[in-house]
Design a protein around this motif. Sequence first.
Motif, PDB file in Angstrom:
ATOM      1  N   ALA A  91       0.635  -1.181  -0.005  1.00 29.71           N
ATOM      2  CA  ALA A  91       0.117  -0.184   0.031  1.00 29.71           C
ATOM      3  C   ALA A  91       0.870   1.264  -0.055  1.00 29.71           C
ATOM      4  CB  ALA A  91      -0.842  -0.010   1.361  1.00 29.71           C
ATOM      5  N   ASP A  92       1.882   1.201   0.696  1.00 31.79           N
ATOM      6  CA  ASP A  92       2.806   2.320   0.730  1.00 31.79           C
ATOM      7  C   ASP A  92       3.550   2.671  -0.467  1.00 31.79           C
ATOM      8  OD1 ASP A  92       2.567   2.930   3.439  1.00 31.79           O
ATOM      9  OD2 ASP A  92       4.029   1.875   4.295  1.00 31.79           O
ATOM     10  N   ALA A 116       0.667   4.103  -2.962  1.00 31.54           N
ATOM     11  CA  ALA A 116       0.287   5.362  -2.420  1.00 31.54           C
ATOM     12  C   ALA A 116       1.393   6.285  -2.932  1.00 31.54           C
ATOM     13  CB  ALA A 116       0.476   5.547  -1.022  1.00 31.54           C
ATOM     14  N   GLU A 117       2.748   6.106  -2.703  1.00 37.84           N
ATOM     15  CA  GLU A 117       3.767   7.009  -3.123  1.00 37.84           C
ATOM     16  C   GLU A 117       3.810   7.165  -4.685  1.00 37.84           C
ATOM     17  OE1 GLU A 117       8.842   7.126  -3.446  1.00 37.84           O
ATOM     18  OE2 GLU A 117       7.720   5.297  -2.571  1.00 37.84           O
ATOM     19  N   PRO A 134      -2.363  13.116  -0.711  1.00 31.82           N
ATOM     20  CA  PRO A 134      -1.707  12.109   0.202  1.00 31.82           C
ATOM     21  C   PRO A 134      -2.766  11.317   0.938  1.00 31.82           C
ATOM     22  CG  PRO A 134      -0.188  14.046   0.604  1.00 31.82           C
ATOM     23  CD  PRO A 134      -1.432  14.487  -0.467  1.00 31.82           C
ATOM     24  N   GLN A 135      -3.713  11.839   1.253  1.00 32.37           N
ATOM     25  CA  GLN A 135      -5.084  11.095   2.232  1.00 32.37           C
ATOM     26  C   GLN A 135      -5.815  10.401   1.154  1.00 32.37           C
ATOM     27  OE1 GLN A 135      -7.400  13.610   4.574  1.00 32.37           O
ATOM     28  NE2 GLN A 135      -8.507  11.879   5.244  1.00 32.37           N
ATOM     29  N   GLY A 145      -3.523   7.378  -0.143  1.00 26.78           N
ATOM     30  CA  GLY A 145      -3.656   6.189   0.956  1.00 26.78           C
ATOM     31  C   GLY A 145      -4.887   5.428   1.098  1.00 26.78           C
ATOM     32  N   TYR A 146      -6.044   6.124   0.908  1.00 23.76           N
ATOM     33  CA  TYR A 146      -7.227   5.344   0.851  1.00 23.76           C
ATOM     34  C   TYR A 146      -7.265   4.443  -0.533  1.00 23.76           C
ATOM     35  CZ  TYR A 146     -12.137   4.718  -1.275  1.00 23.76           C
ATOM     36  OH  TYR A 146     -12.828   4.082  -1.770  1.00 23.76           O
ATOM     37  N   ARG A 162      -4.915   1.553  -0.342  1.00 26.57           N
ATOM     38  CA  ARG A 162      -5.684   0.417   0.589  1.00 26.57           C
ATOM     39  C   ARG A 162      -6.660  -0.238  -0.055  1.00 26.57           C
ATOM     40  NH1 ARG A 162      -8.262   1.945   4.070  1.00 26.57           N
ATOM     41  NH2 ARG A 162      -7.970   4.203   4.093  1.00 26.57           N
TER      42      ARG A 162
END
Length: 383
Positions: A170-171, A174-175, A184-185, A188-189, A192
């Motif tokens: 997930a990281d 997200a990156e 960013p938020q 992240g969602y 996931r």
Amino acid sequence: MSVWSTLVGQRPVIEALSTAVAGRGMTHAWLFTGPPGSGRSNAAIAFAAALQCPDGGVGAGCPDDHACHTVLAGSHADVAVIRTQKLSIGVDEVRELVRRASLSPMGDRYQILIVEDADRLTEQACNALLKAIEEPNGRTVWMLCAPTVEDVLPTIRSRCRLVTLSTPTADEVAEFLVGKGAEPQLAGYAARASQGHIGRARALAFDEAVRTRRQDVVSIPARLTSLGRCMDAATRLATTAKEEADAITAELDAREKVDLDASYGVVERGRRPREYGPALAALEKAQRTRAKRRHLDVVDRGLTDLMSVYRDAIALATGAQGALVNEEIRADVEHLVATSSPELNLRRIGWIFAAREQMLEFNVPVALALESMMVALKVPQGR
């Protein structure tokens, strides 16, 4: 920048392919495997770009120089990609690729044939492909993509070098999304919720309608408290998936019809030549097949999202480490934990897999399979 920049969390794969580009371990046939969304076809296309590039895809101008850019854009004369919108890839399509494989490349490097969804090859298509791989042209490279090695005939996979992609974390996803401009938020969602599926993550990060449809699906388990609500949830999921699939294919269908009319001079001449009727019938048949495939794909994606809720409930009940896939509906997940056991939720995941198999393998009508599944998933009373 390089041609490998689209591959997320695949460093070992990039290193292996880069080594082959440099001339160590190069072969005429490759099999790319990995879970949905891991980037199998992206890896094959990036590899093709690197093989056609004088700088191996990592030069100062890559991936914007001519060789890299044309491969990545799908316009390189010596790179062919076969992808299907149908339920299978037939022998005629493969025979055309085999014919092309027998020709010398127009450039001074390779003739590259990429088959996406090689697991959808019919038996006849596999036999035609096998002969071409068994008798390779010295400057021809085959690249097949499939979810697992078991999805490809042993006689074919034994002649290919295997490249296995993994699900990115997930990281890492997200990156990647932040690098594409996502907040960013939200990144992240999306990371996931996509469970490592890069294409799905991009859609969730940048398309609000996609996020809304997913939120509707993951809210289903908490609503399954009566038979009526089960029927309603099944109907809603089937209808929404059909509408989404139709929206995706309608524009393409219309464009293909315009192109067909133009190629037969229907508009200019004001009449239909004798050959137009069979061509139109063949086009409409192909479009119906594609629409069915797209509908099943959209339903399948919804089932994957649905399974993630029960997976979260099992993880929460057993104290497993790591973030929930559906952290934003933690209250619903906790309710599932309180009203059922991990064993029951594991069986529910099995019932979702069974419904998926009924639709994809046994051609059970979507609405019927979903209704049966939703009833099985219903929240037990008196808990």
